[in-house]
Scaffold this motif. Structure first.
Motif, PDB file in Angstrom:
ATOM      1  N   THR A  78      69.872   2.341  72.928  1.00  0.00           N
ATOM      2  CA  THR A  78      70.866   2.058  71.894  1.00  0.00           C
ATOM      3  C   THR A  78      71.350   0.620  71.967  1.00  0.00           C
ATOM      4  O   THR A  78      71.524  -0.043  70.942  1.00  0.00           O
ATOM      5  CB  THR A  78      72.053   3.028  72.020  1.00  0.00           C
ATOM      6  N   SER A 106      63.424   9.337  64.543  1.00  0.00           N
ATOM      7  CA  SER A 106      64.647   9.333  65.355  1.00  0.00           C
ATOM      8  C   SER A 106      65.715  10.239  64.757  1.00  0.00           C
ATOM      9  O   SER A 106      66.382  10.981  65.475  1.00  0.00           O
ATOM     10  CB  SER A 106      65.198   7.903  65.483  1.00  0.00           C
ATOM     11  N   GLN A 123      63.142   4.499  66.878  1.00  0.00           N
ATOM     12  CA  GLN A 123      63.935   3.509  66.147  1.00  0.00           C
ATOM     13  C   GLN A 123      63.719   2.109  66.703  1.00  0.00           C
ATOM     14  O   GLN A 123      63.575   1.132  65.955  1.00  0.00           O
ATOM     15  CB  GLN A 123      65.418   3.876  66.214  1.00  0.00           C
ATOM     16  N   GLN A 180      65.947   7.739  70.472  1.00  0.00           N
ATOM     17  CA  GLN A 180      66.101   6.391  69.935  1.00  0.00           C
ATOM     18  C   GLN A 180      64.857   5.525  70.083  1.00  0.00           C
ATOM     19  O   GLN A 180      64.787   4.436  69.511  1.00  0.00           O
ATOM     20  CB  GLN A 180      67.286   5.702  70.640  1.00  0.00           C
TER      21      GLN A 180
END
Length: 250
Positions: free
Chosen positions: A118, A193, A66, A63
């Motif tokens: 996240t 990602s 991202q 992640q």
């Protein structure tokens, strides 16, 4: 048979890495001293440890691209908040399970790192939509819920979260794929990602096959990998549309 001088030709750091992460010393001797590269038990050990390392790296790094892309573009265009929330739930279940069972941090630290990434993505989406206060409240509320779950949640709730984590991940990918199709572009979705998540899904399939063979868990990981493949195909197919959106935002 190799002489001791030939075996010592292998640089010490490489040998130390292999003994620490990939194989026990007896397997090292089988492969590099006796040149018995078809020793099945050792091959299984190396394969298992390689897949485990693959999963670890994928979990830690997946992640991060991202997060960086959102911060660089200062926009969450194209990312589904519901999809991110489901990803957060799928990561939270295993973390809560490990905390509640007093597992050492070394056993689940990579999942904690992924959870933080996240949650950061969720905050950034809200922040770049002009809802910074909601984003901050979201982080505070999520942190509070995680603390309560880890310290006092009933065993049945923890087990349910752990068991449903893969299903939540699958649902998140379906929602993001649907969002991409509806928008006609992938926006700020990071191709790196998506690629890392897909590679991690493949590693989980191998790990599940090694541990349980053909099972419902393996099928779930296969479905997750297929959905990651769809997301990757969308990133490639919508590249021009996503570039046009990026130019429009800048």
């Amino acid at each position: 048979m190799a002489t001791s001088e030939e075996v010592n030709d292998i640089p010490s750091p490489i040998k130390d890495f292999m003994l620490s992460y990939l194989m026990p010393e007896k397997c090292y001797d089988n492969f590099f001293v006796n040149f018995n590269v078809t020793h099945v038990p050792c091959l299984k050990i190396v394969l298992s440890k390689t897949v485990g390392l693959w999963i670890l790296l994928g979990t830690v790094l997946a992640q991060l691209p991202q997060v960086l892309k959102l911060m660089r573009g200062r926009s969450g265009e194209g990312l589904s908040l519901m999809s991110v929330l489901l990803q957060l739930y799928s990561t939270s279940g295993p973390v809560v399970y490990c905390v509640a069972n007093n597992f050492p941090l070394s056993a689940w630290g990579e999942r904690l790192f992924m959870l933080i990434q996240t949650a950061t993505i969720g905050f950034l989406i809200l922040h770049y939509r002009g809802n910074t206060l909601k984003g901050m409240l979201f982080l505070l509320a999520y942190g509070g819920v995680m603390f309560l779950l880890g310290s006092s949640a009933p065993t049945a709730v923890i087990s349910m979260m752990q068991a449903s984590s893969v299903r939540a991940l699958i649902a998140s990918k379906v929602i993001q794929a649907g969002t991409n199709y509806s928008n006609g572009h992938t926006g700020q979705l990071s191709s790196i990602s998506v690629l890392l998540v897909w590679a991690g899904s493949l590693a989980l399939i191998f790990a599940s096959l090694l541990e349980t063979g053909k099972s419902l868990s393996t099928l779930a990981h296969v479905l997750s990998a297929c959905l990651s493949c769809i997301l990757l195909a969308q990133v490639l197919c919508y590249r021009k549309s996503s570039a046009a959106i990026k130019d429009k935002m800048s």
